[in-house]
Design a protein around this motif. Structure first.
Motif, PDB file in Angstrom:
ATOM      1  N   ASP A 197       0.869  -1.169   0.000  1.00  0.00           N
ATOM      2  CA  ASP A 197       0.000   0.000   0.000  1.00  0.00           C
ATOM      3  C   ASP A 197       0.911   1.225   0.000  1.00  0.00           C
ATOM      4  N   ILE A 198       0.763   2.099  -1.007  1.00  0.00           N
ATOM      5  CA  ILE A 198       1.692   3.213  -1.204  1.00  0.00           C
ATOM      6  C   ILE A 198       0.930   4.530  -1.269  1.00  0.00           C
ATOM      7  N   SER A 199       1.457   5.529  -0.558  1.00  0.00           N
ATOM      8  CA  SER A 199       0.989   6.901  -0.700  1.00  0.00           C
ATOM      9  C   SER A 199       2.194   7.764  -1.027  1.00  0.00           C
ATOM     10  N   ILE A 251       1.910  12.393  -8.901  1.00  0.00           N
ATOM     11  CA  ILE A 251       1.282  11.212  -8.319  1.00  0.00           C
ATOM     12  C   ILE A 251       0.695  10.333  -9.422  1.00  0.00           C
ATOM     13  N   LEU A 252      -0.031  10.957 -10.342  1.00  0.00           N
ATOM     14  CA  LEU A 252      -0.632  10.198 -11.443  1.00  0.00           C
ATOM     15  C   LEU A 252       0.427   9.579 -12.343  1.00  0.00           C
ATOM     16  N   ALA A 253       1.543  10.283 -12.548  1.00  0.00           N
ATOM     17  CA  ALA A 253       2.639   9.742 -13.361  1.00  0.00           C
ATOM     18  C   ALA A 253       3.278   8.530 -12.680  1.00  0.00           C
ATOM     19  N   PHE A 254       3.454   8.601 -11.359  1.00  0.00           N
ATOM     20  CA  PHE A 254       4.016   7.478 -10.608  1.00  0.00           C
ATOM     21  C   PHE A 254       3.111   6.248 -10.720  1.00  0.00           C
ATOM     22  N   ILE A 255       1.812   6.446 -10.533  1.00  0.00           N
ATOM     23  CA  ILE A 255       0.870   5.329 -10.630  1.00  0.00           C
ATOM     24  C   ILE A 255       0.864   4.751 -12.044  1.00  0.00           C
ATOM     25  N   GLU A 306       1.602   0.919 -13.350  1.00  0.00           N
ATOM     26  CA  GLU A 306       0.639   0.176 -14.157  1.00  0.00           C
ATOM     27  C   GLU A 306       1.238  -0.354 -15.459  1.00  0.00           C
ATOM     28  N   GLU A 307       2.368   0.170 -15.880  1.00  0.00           N
ATOM     29  CA  GLU A 307       3.019  -0.336 -17.092  1.00  0.00           C
ATOM     30  C   GLU A 307       3.571  -1.741 -16.910  1.00  0.00           C
ATOM     31  N   GLU A 308       3.846  -2.136 -15.672  1.00  0.00           N
ATOM     32  CA  GLU A 308       4.343  -3.486 -15.393  1.00  0.00           C
ATOM     33  C   GLU A 308       3.154  -4.441 -15.440  1.00  0.00           C
ATOM     34  N   GLN A 309       3.083  -5.229 -16.503  1.00  0.00           N
ATOM     35  CA  GLN A 309       1.941  -6.109 -16.758  1.00  0.00           C
ATOM     36  C   GLN A 309       1.797  -7.249 -15.738  1.00  0.00           C
ATOM     37  N   SER A 310       2.884  -7.627 -15.084  1.00  0.00           N
ATOM     38  CA  SER A 310       2.829  -8.803 -14.208  1.00  0.00           C
ATOM     39  C   SER A 310       2.369  -8.497 -12.787  1.00  0.00           C
ATOM     40  N   VAL A 311       2.077  -7.231 -12.479  1.00  0.00           N
ATOM     41  CA  VAL A 311       1.557  -6.882 -11.159  1.00  0.00           C
ATOM     42  C   VAL A 311       0.176  -6.251 -11.313  1.00  0.00           C
ATOM     43  N   ASP A 312      -0.609  -6.350 -10.255  1.00  0.00           N
ATOM     44  CA  ASP A 312      -1.927  -5.723 -10.236  1.00  0.00           C
ATOM     45  C   ASP A 312      -1.837  -4.422  -9.454  1.00  0.00           C
ATOM     46  N   VAL A 313      -2.327  -3.341 -10.034  1.00  0.00           N
ATOM     47  CA  VAL A 313      -2.317  -2.036  -9.392  1.00  0.00           C
ATOM     48  C   VAL A 313      -3.769  -1.608  -9.198  1.00  0.00           C
ATOM     49  N   VAL A 314      -4.100  -1.264  -7.957  1.00  0.00           N
ATOM     50  CA  VAL A 314      -5.452  -0.841  -7.617  1.00  0.00           C
ATOM     51  C   VAL A 314      -5.366   0.570  -7.043  1.00  0.00           C
ATOM     52  N   ARG A 315      -6.050   1.512  -7.685  1.00  0.00           N
ATOM     53  CA  ARG A 315      -6.062   2.907  -7.229  1.00  0.00           C
ATOM     54  C   ARG A 315      -7.257   3.154  -6.320  1.00  0.00           C
ATOM     55  N   GLU A 355      11.853   0.227  -6.562  1.00  0.00           N
ATOM     56  CA  GLU A 355      13.186   0.823  -6.511  1.00  0.00           C
ATOM     57  C   GLU A 355      13.381   1.777  -7.687  1.00  0.00           C
ATOM     58  N   LYS A 356      13.016   1.343  -8.864  1.00  0.00           N
ATOM     59  CA  LYS A 356      13.178   2.150 -10.078  1.00  0.00           C
ATOM     60  C   LYS A 356      12.292   3.397 -10.047  1.00  0.00           C
ATOM     61  N   GLU A 357      11.020   3.221  -9.743  1.00  0.00           N
ATOM     62  CA  GLU A 357      10.070   4.332  -9.834  1.00  0.00           C
ATOM     63  C   GLU A 357      10.198   5.323  -8.676  1.00  0.00           C
ATOM     64  N   ILE A 358      10.539   4.852  -7.492  1.00  0.00           N
ATOM     65  CA  ILE A 358      10.769   5.778  -6.376  1.00  0.00           C
ATOM     66  C   ILE A 358      11.996   6.624  -6.644  1.00  0.00           C
ATOM     67  N   LEU A 359      13.065   6.014  -7.154  1.00  0.00           N
ATOM     68  CA  LEU A 359      14.263   6.782  -7.508  1.00  0.00           C
ATOM     69  C   LEU A 359      13.927   7.838  -8.557  1.00  0.00           C
ATOM     70  N   SER A 360      13.109   7.487  -9.517  1.00  0.00           N
ATOM     71  CA  SER A 360      12.702   8.430 -10.552  1.00  0.00           C
ATOM     72  C   SER A 360      11.993   9.646  -9.941  1.00  0.00           C
ATOM     73  N   VAL A 361      11.099   9.402  -8.997  1.00  0.00           N
ATOM     74  CA  VAL A 361      10.408  10.511  -8.325  1.00  0.00           C
ATOM     75  C   VAL A 361      11.401  11.349  -7.537  1.00  0.00           C
ATOM     76  N   PHE A 362      12.284  10.722  -6.772  1.00  0.00           N
ATOM     77  CA  PHE A 362      13.254  11.477  -5.978  1.00  0.00           C
ATOM     78  C   PHE A 362      14.213  12.281  -6.856  1.00  0.00           C
ATOM     79  N   ASP A 363      14.568  11.754  -8.021  1.00  0.00           N
ATOM     80  CA  ASP A 363      15.417  12.508  -8.945  1.00  0.00           C
ATOM     81  C   ASP A 363      14.721  13.776  -9.417  1.00  0.00           C
ATOM     82  N   GLU A 364      13.417  13.675  -9.675  1.00  0.00           N
ATOM     83  CA  GLU A 364      12.664  14.806 -10.196  1.00  0.00           C
ATOM     84  C   GLU A 364      12.151  15.737  -9.099  1.00  0.00           C
ATOM     85  N   ILE A 365      11.699  15.147  -7.995  1.00  0.00           N
ATOM     86  CA  ILE A 365      11.114  15.924  -6.891  1.00  0.00           C
ATOM     87  C   ILE A 365      11.703  15.405  -5.575  1.00  0.00           C
ATOM     88  N   PRO A 366      12.901  15.879  -5.209  1.00  0.00           N
ATOM     89  CA  PRO A 366      13.544  15.335  -4.005  1.00  0.00           C
ATOM     90  C   PRO A 366      12.759  15.585  -2.719  1.00  0.00           C
TER      91      PRO A 366
END
Length: 84
Positions: A6-8, A20-24, A28-37, A56-67
């Motif tokens: 569960d992520i906020s 937030i919408l970009a992170f979600i 959702e691009e990863e087909q092998s996981v289920d994402v529920v908003r 790991e990949k997507e959190i780093l991406s957010v921190f790079d853009e919005i520390p």
């Protein structure tokens, strides 16, 4: 091993909705996981290793853009999709 996470995300800036919408959307691009908003958080369900690599990949991406961002996460050691 299947897990649920569960992520906020709280970008500490004006116009916080777009990152937030970009992170979600990136999750959702990863087909092998289920994402529920929902209004307060997002749940990700699936394989432990796949989810952790994705986060790991997507959190780093957010921190790079919005520390000045905060992530709050809860991890459950099984797949709880549909049980909430």
């Amino acid at each position: 091993m299947e897990i649920s996470v569960d992520i906020s995300l709280y970008p500490l800036q004006e116009g916080y909705e777009k990152p937030i919408l970009a992170f979600i959307a990136a999750l959702e691009e990863e087909q092998s996981v289920d994402v529920v908003r929902n209004e307060l958080s997002t749940q990700v369900h699936g394989d432990y290793h796949t989810i952790m690599q994705l986060l790991e990949k997507e959190i780093l991406s957010v921190f790079d853009e919005i520390p000045h961002s905060i992530f709050v996460m809860k991890l459950v050691g099984n797949n709880r999709k549909g049980i909430y």
